[in-house]
Design a protein around this motif. Structure first.
Motif, PDB file in Angstrom:
ATOM      1  N   THR A  76      24.418  -9.171 -52.470  1.00 54.65           N
ATOM      2  CA  THR A  76      24.419  -9.295 -51.135  1.00 54.65           C
ATOM      3  C   THR A  76      24.159 -10.719 -50.741  1.00 54.65           C
ATOM      4  OG1 THR A  76      22.209  -8.242 -50.856  1.00 54.65           O
ATOM      5  CG2 THR A  76      24.068  -6.943 -50.608  1.00 54.65           C
ATOM      6  N   VAL A  77      24.798 -11.353 -49.810  1.00 55.00           N
ATOM      7  CA  VAL A  77      24.363 -12.468 -49.333  1.00 55.00           C
ATOM      8  C   VAL A  77      24.101 -12.393 -47.758  1.00 55.00           C
ATOM      9  CG1 VAL A  77      25.063 -15.036 -48.531  1.00 55.00           C
ATOM     10  CG2 VAL A  77      25.772 -13.801 -50.716  1.00 55.00           C
ATOM     11  N   SER A  78      22.994 -12.545 -47.310  1.00 53.28           N
ATOM     12  CA  SER A  78      22.527 -12.237 -45.861  1.00 53.28           C
ATOM     13  C   SER A  78      22.226 -13.708 -45.105  1.00 53.28           C
ATOM     14  CB  SER A  78      21.069 -11.461 -45.869  1.00 53.28           C
ATOM     15  OG  SER A  78      21.239 -10.291 -46.618  1.00 53.28           O
ATOM     16  N   VAL A  79      22.515 -13.439 -43.782  1.00 55.33           N
ATOM     17  CA  VAL A  79      22.240 -14.602 -42.810  1.00 55.33           C
ATOM     18  C   VAL A  79      21.398 -14.075 -41.820  1.00 55.33           C
ATOM     19  CG1 VAL A  79      23.205 -16.200 -41.464  1.00 55.33           C
ATOM     20  CG2 VAL A  79      24.242 -15.876 -43.444  1.00 55.33           C
ATOM     21  N   ASN A  80      20.246 -14.472 -41.489  1.00 55.15           N
ATOM     22  CA  ASN A  80      19.382 -13.727 -40.613  1.00 55.15           C
ATOM     23  C   ASN A  80      19.485 -14.612 -39.217  1.00 55.15           C
ATOM     24  OD1 ASN A  80      17.969 -16.104 -40.562  1.00 55.15           O
ATOM     25  ND2 ASN A  80      16.291 -15.163 -41.389  1.00 55.15           N
ATOM     26  N   ASN A  81      18.821 -14.225 -38.157  1.00 53.77           N
ATOM     27  CA  ASN A  81      19.309 -14.673 -36.823  1.00 53.77           C
ATOM     28  C   ASN A  81      18.843 -16.324 -36.710  1.00 53.77           C
ATOM     29  OD1 ASN A  81      16.573 -14.108 -36.980  1.00 53.77           O
ATOM     30  ND2 ASN A  81      16.243 -13.302 -34.793  1.00 53.77           N
ATOM     31  N   GLU A  82      17.815 -16.771 -37.650  1.00 50.90           N
ATOM     32  CA  GLU A  82      17.401 -18.186 -37.635  1.00 50.90           C
ATOM     33  C   GLU A  82      18.424 -19.035 -38.408  1.00 50.90           C
ATOM     34  OE1 GLU A  82      13.556 -17.964 -38.869  1.00 50.90           O
ATOM     35  OE2 GLU A  82      12.957 -16.766 -37.222  1.00 50.90           O
ATOM     36  N   VAL A 115      28.466  -9.603 -47.435  1.00 54.69           N
ATOM     37  CA  VAL A 115      27.856 -10.530 -46.467  1.00 54.69           C
ATOM     38  C   VAL A 115      27.528  -9.886 -45.422  1.00 54.69           C
ATOM     39  CG1 VAL A 115      28.280 -12.529 -45.091  1.00 54.69           C
ATOM     40  CG2 VAL A 115      29.467 -12.529 -47.092  1.00 54.69           C
ATOM     41  N   ARG A 116      26.072  -9.801 -45.141  1.00 50.20           N
ATOM     42  CA  ARG A 116      25.469  -9.383 -44.187  1.00 50.20           C
ATOM     43  C   ARG A 116      24.889 -10.421 -43.141  1.00 50.20           C
ATOM     44  NH1 ARG A 116      20.339  -7.180 -45.793  1.00 50.20           N
ATOM     45  NH2 ARG A 116      20.533  -5.499 -44.066  1.00 50.20           N
ATOM     46  N   GLY A 117      25.490 -10.373 -41.829  1.00 54.50           N
ATOM     47  CA  GLY A 117      25.184 -11.315 -40.924  1.00 54.50           C
ATOM     48  C   GLY A 117      24.399 -10.514 -39.720  1.00 54.50           C
ATOM     49  N   ASP A 118      23.366 -11.174 -39.254  1.00 52.18           N
ATOM     50  CA  ASP A 118      22.444 -10.670 -38.181  1.00 52.18           C
ATOM     51  C   ASP A 118      23.428 -10.774 -36.804  1.00 52.18           C
ATOM     52  OD1 ASP A 118      19.365  -9.934 -37.526  1.00 52.18           O
ATOM     53  OD2 ASP A 118      20.346 -10.644 -35.714  1.00 52.18           O
ATOM     54  N   ARG A 119      23.290  -9.884 -36.012  1.00 50.82           N
ATOM     55  CA  ARG A 119      23.914  -9.642 -34.675  1.00 50.82           C
ATOM     56  C   ARG A 119      23.715 -10.818 -34.158  1.00 50.82           C
ATOM     57  NH1 ARG A 119      24.093  -4.314 -31.281  1.00 50.82           N
ATOM     58  NH2 ARG A 119      23.632  -3.636 -33.391  1.00 50.82           N
ATOM     59  N   ALA A 120      22.420 -11.391 -33.991  1.00 50.20           N
ATOM     60  CA  ALA A 120      22.138 -12.791 -33.321  1.00 50.20           C
ATOM     61  C   ALA A 120      22.427 -14.099 -33.982  1.00 50.20           C
ATOM     62  CB  ALA A 120      20.706 -12.659 -32.690  1.00 50.20           C
ATOM     63  N   ALA A 121      22.886 -13.887 -35.329  1.00 50.44           N
ATOM     64  CA  ALA A 121      23.178 -15.249 -36.000  1.00 50.44           C
ATOM     65  C   ALA A 121      24.371 -15.844 -35.432  1.00 50.44           C
ATOM     66  CB  ALA A 121      23.445 -14.617 -37.522  1.00 50.44           C
ATOM     67  N   ASN A 140      36.508 -10.389 -53.864  1.00 48.54           N
ATOM     68  CA  ASN A 140      35.983  -9.071 -53.350  1.00 48.54           C
ATOM     69  C   ASN A 140      35.148  -9.434 -52.355  1.00 48.54           C
ATOM     70  OD1 ASN A 140      37.821  -7.596 -54.672  1.00 48.54           O
ATOM     71  ND2 ASN A 140      36.552  -7.378 -56.383  1.00 48.54           N
ATOM     72  N   LEU A 141      35.200 -10.060 -51.105  1.00 51.65           N
ATOM     73  CA  LEU A 141      34.143 -10.284 -50.184  1.00 51.65           C
ATOM     74  C   LEU A 141      34.521  -9.111 -48.953  1.00 51.65           C
ATOM     75  CD1 LEU A 141      34.477 -14.159 -49.362  1.00 51.65           C
ATOM     76  CD2 LEU A 141      32.624 -12.757 -50.268  1.00 51.65           C
ATOM     77  N   GLY A 142      33.326  -8.605 -48.489  1.00 52.47           N
ATOM     78  CA  GLY A 142      33.079  -7.818 -47.444  1.00 52.47           C
ATOM     79  C   GLY A 142      31.959  -7.830 -46.266  1.00 52.47           C
ATOM     80  N   LEU A 143      32.091  -7.807 -45.322  1.00 48.65           N
ATOM     81  CA  LEU A 143      31.285  -7.830 -44.189  1.00 48.65           C
ATOM     82  C   LEU A 143      30.497  -6.433 -44.207  1.00 48.65           C
ATOM     83  CD1 LEU A 143      33.214 -10.068 -41.597  1.00 48.65           C
ATOM     84  CD2 LEU A 143      30.925 -10.773 -42.667  1.00 48.65           C
ATOM     85  N   VAL A 144      29.244  -6.325 -43.794  1.00 50.40           N
ATOM     86  CA  VAL A 144      28.408  -5.255 -43.742  1.00 50.40           C
ATOM     87  C   VAL A 144      28.186  -5.104 -42.272  1.00 50.40           C
ATOM     88  CG1 VAL A 144      26.345  -4.013 -44.515  1.00 50.40           C
ATOM     89  CG2 VAL A 144      27.316  -5.435 -46.213  1.00 50.40           C
TER      90      VAL A 144
END
Length: 151
Positions: A76-82, A115-121, A140-144
């Protein structure tokens, strides 16, 4: 008045019937212990499942997409709101995402990456991360997302 040797009505016939029922297999299954064990396992998994989620707190957007079944745990690759980028639970700069993915991918370019992207990212940051991963050759990329509750 003779008696036939092989008649079922005689004394030998009754004995044979009783003996067959005494040594026969019991075809009943006691289900109660099995149900007890299954309920205990269900409770254990219900308690443990929330603890197995990725540790980066992200407010995921909701969609109507159905959940995917996966036999192995994906990267998992995550992008937070900051705008900070995390690979699993470790923060990494955007330049190091692909080299670190190549170091931990067990099955090479066929590895499943979520890829997990925050709603406010920032949408651009999430797309830059996905573009770098895709340009590196990962297919094999997917958005969570979360499922909408109204459906």
């Amino acid at each position: 008045m003779g008696m036939s040797v092989g008649s079922a009505g005689g004394r030998n016939g009754r004995r044979r019937g009783r003996r067959g029922s005494r040594t026969g297999l019991i075809s009943e299954i006691n289900v109660t212990p099995f149900v007890d064990v299954m309920l205990v396992l269900l409770i254990i998994f219900m308690v443990a499942a929330p603890l197995l989620t990725v540790g980066v707190p992200i407010d995921l957007p909701e969609t109507q997409a159905k959940a995917l079944n996966s036999e192995t745990q994906p990267i998992t690759v995550s992008v937070n709101n900051e705008g900070q980028i995390y690979l699993q639970e470790t923060e990494v700069p955007i330049e190091e995402v692909v080299p670190k993915l190549q170091a931990i991918a067990r099955s090479g370019y066929d590895e499943r990456i979520y890829v997990r992207g925050d709603r406010a990212a920032d949408y651009g940051t999430v797309m830059r991360v996905m573009a770098r991963i895709s340009a590196a050759g990962y297919r094999n990329l997917g958005l969570v997302t979360l499922q909408e509750e109204g459906n």
